[in-house]
Design an enzyme around this catalytic site. Structure first.
Site, PDB file in Angstrom:
ATOM      1  N   ASN A  99      11.800  46.352  35.105  1.00 41.66           N
ATOM      2  CA  ASN A  99      11.594  44.964  34.701  1.00 41.66           C
ATOM      3  C   ASN A  99      10.419  44.321  35.436  1.00 41.66           C
ATOM      4  O   ASN A  99       9.512  43.752  34.814  1.00 41.66           O
ATOM      5  CB  ASN A  99      12.896  44.184  34.930  1.00 41.66           C
ATOM      6  CG  ASN A  99      12.723  42.732  34.569  1.00 41.66           C
ATOM      7  OD1 ASN A  99      12.503  41.897  35.431  1.00 41.66           O
ATOM      8  ND2 ASN A  99      12.765  42.419  33.286  1.00 41.66           N
TER       9      ASN A  99
ATOM     10  N   LYS B 110      23.715  39.652  48.725  1.00 41.72           N
ATOM     11  CA  LYS B 110      23.359  40.814  47.897  1.00 41.72           C
ATOM     12  C   LYS B 110      24.588  41.659  47.694  1.00 41.72           C
ATOM     13  O   LYS B 110      25.465  41.703  48.564  1.00 41.72           O
ATOM     14  CB  LYS B 110      22.291  41.660  48.602  1.00 41.72           C
ATOM     15  CG  LYS B 110      21.533  42.580  47.667  1.00 41.72           C
ATOM     16  CD  LYS B 110      20.461  41.795  46.937  1.00 41.72           C
ATOM     17  CE  LYS B 110      19.516  42.679  46.160  1.00 41.72           C
ATOM     18  NZ  LYS B 110      18.241  41.988  45.963  1.00 41.72           N
TER      19      LYS B 110
ATOM     20  N   THR C  69      10.150  37.802  37.901  1.00 41.02           N
ATOM     21  CA  THR C  69       9.760  38.567  39.102  1.00 41.02           C
ATOM     22  C   THR C  69       8.335  39.091  38.946  1.00 41.02           C
ATOM     23  O   THR C  69       7.498  38.944  39.851  1.00 41.02           O
ATOM     24  CB  THR C  69      10.756  39.719  39.369  1.00 41.02           C
ATOM     25  OG1 THR C  69      12.078  39.186  39.387  1.00 41.02           O
ATOM     26  CG2 THR C  69      10.471  40.400  40.696  1.00 41.02           C
TER      27      THR C  69
END
Ligand code: GLU
Length: 417
Positions: free
Chosen positions: A222, A107, A191
């Protein structure tokens, strides 16, 4: 009462420790997994539109790569800090392992407020970031992707910069790219879609008819907006949603497409006609069947959890529930679908994108969505079985499935005693 743990890194460590102990694995497994294998901190000078240089601080953390190259998003946000990035990279290891993807966890983040940057400044920052981390990333090492406040355009600038550095097109470096330069169909909605797939599976197990279900969505970026739209298309009623500025509620249901259009026009869900305003805490405690937290970490705290009325929580965000809140929800019988499962749709289609880049052959959106559906359902079943067999929460079960896989890879690679 001891103070609630809000440091995401300490929370992630607790979750891993719990799974390692429950599985009866050797201490060395936890010793390796309790921190990232590598964290790089970089300073990125950017010439701002004013002509002055501003230096931004960024990170890339690679938690574990026993199963495959590190994989995970990159966020541009004011609240980014090293412990957050470490924790998020740790969650990525277990998210990929829960889904059975051939990746480890990574990440990245840059401390900035992208809403206050011009497009030129954002491009310079994106190029500067990938230059600064270029030694440690790459299609076989670590593959970044979008996360909070980053998007396909940012991925495109980074791929372009990296391709210049390597003197060849290197589309497999990043996922979540625009379609024309090797993005995957279905990545933008993945997602939200993944979160809805597992929520639907959970509803079926609990005997809740999705067509009659009421849903609350916290966060309307999103993941949240797509989840709201898909679940309403399946016949469920979305009664409330919010974003960082406001929340809106109508017990009779929201026209999700119209809310998305309203946010597109005004920048927020605020003032959507026919709704009453709700605060973030009130929203998460509304009467509903399914709550979808789709914003940031630490939203469902102890205080919020005691008032939660949902029967299912499907975590589209990373780390939205604190361990103290988890314990309360567990006691109340709320079925919490953890982030490492419910938010894994994005990285799953990122995996498909990377595979397509490696073979230079592209699938249709229908194919991608079918493959995503298969993988999410399979992962849900594996975690649900562990949850029933071992009588543990879905979060503990997911971590057990994932930690067992990572530990097996570390063992066969000779990392353990
Ligand atoms: N940022 C997303 C996540 O947290 C996607 C990561 C990826 O596609 O690599 O899962």
């Amino acid at each position: 009462m001891p103070e609630e743990t809000l440091n995401p890194f300490l929370i992630a460590q607790k979750q891993v420790k719990g799974a390692v102990d429950e599985l009866g694995l050797p201490e060395s497994v936890y010793e390796i997994l309790k921190q990232p294998l590598r964290v790089l901190e970089v300073a990125i000078p950017v010439v701002m539109d004013s002509g002055k240089v501003k230096v931004f601080v960024g990170y890339r953390s690679q938690h574990n790569d026993a199963i495959g190259p590190a994989k995970g998003g990159l966020r541009f946000a004011p609240g980014v800090n090293v412990d957050e990035v470490r924790a998020l990279s740790m969650w990525m290891t277990f998210k990929c392992a829960t889904l059975g993807l051939p990746f480890g966890g990574g990440k990245g983040g840059v401390i900035c407020d992208p809403k206050r940057l011009s497009s030129r400044e954002l491009e310079a920052l994106s190029r500067g970031y990938i230059q600064a981390v270029s030694q440690i990333v790459g299609p076989e090492k670590d593959i970044p992707a979008p996360d909070v406040y980053t998007n396909p355009q940012i991925m495109a600038w980074m791929v372009d910069e990296f391709s210049r550095i390597r003197e060849r097109n290197s589309f497999g470096l990043m996922t979540g790219k625009p379609l024309i330069i090797g993005g995957s169909a279905g990545r933008g909605t993945a997602t939200g879609r993944g979160c809805v797939i597992v929520a639907t599976e959970a509803a079926r197990k609990l005997g809740i008819d999705i067509k009659k279900a009421t849903v609350v969505v916290q966060g309307f970026g999103n993941a949240g907006s797509v989840a709201a739209q898909l679940i309403s298309e399946m016949g469920a009623t979305v009664v409330a949603c919010n974003d960082s500025t406001a929340g809106v509620y109508n017990p009779k249901g929201l026209d999700v497409k119209a809310v998305i259009a309203h946010k597109g026009k005004t920048g927020s869900v605020k003032g959507f006609p026919g709704t009453t305003p709700v605060t973030n805490e009130e929203l998460m405690q509304l009467e509903c069947d399914i709550l979808i937290p789709a914003a940031l970490e630490n939203q469902i705290t102890e205080k919020v959890a005691s008032g939660v009325k949902a029967k299912i929580i499907s975590e589209a965000a990373n780390g939205p529930t604190t361990p103290e809140a988890d314990a309360i929800l567990d006691k109340k019988g709320v079925l919490v679908l953890p982030d490492v499962l419910a938010s894994a749709g994005g990285v799953t289609v990122s995996y498909f994108e990377w595979v397509q880049n490696l073979m230079n052959y592209y699938w249709s959106e229908k194919e991608v969505n079918e493959k995503l559906g298969d993988m999410m359902t399979r992962a849900f079943e594996a975690v649900y079985k562990m949850h029933l067999d071992k009588k543990v929460s879905m979060r503990r079960a997911a971590f057990m499935v994932a930690v067992a896989r990572v530990a097996e890879a570390m063992k066969v690679r000779g990392w353990l005693d």
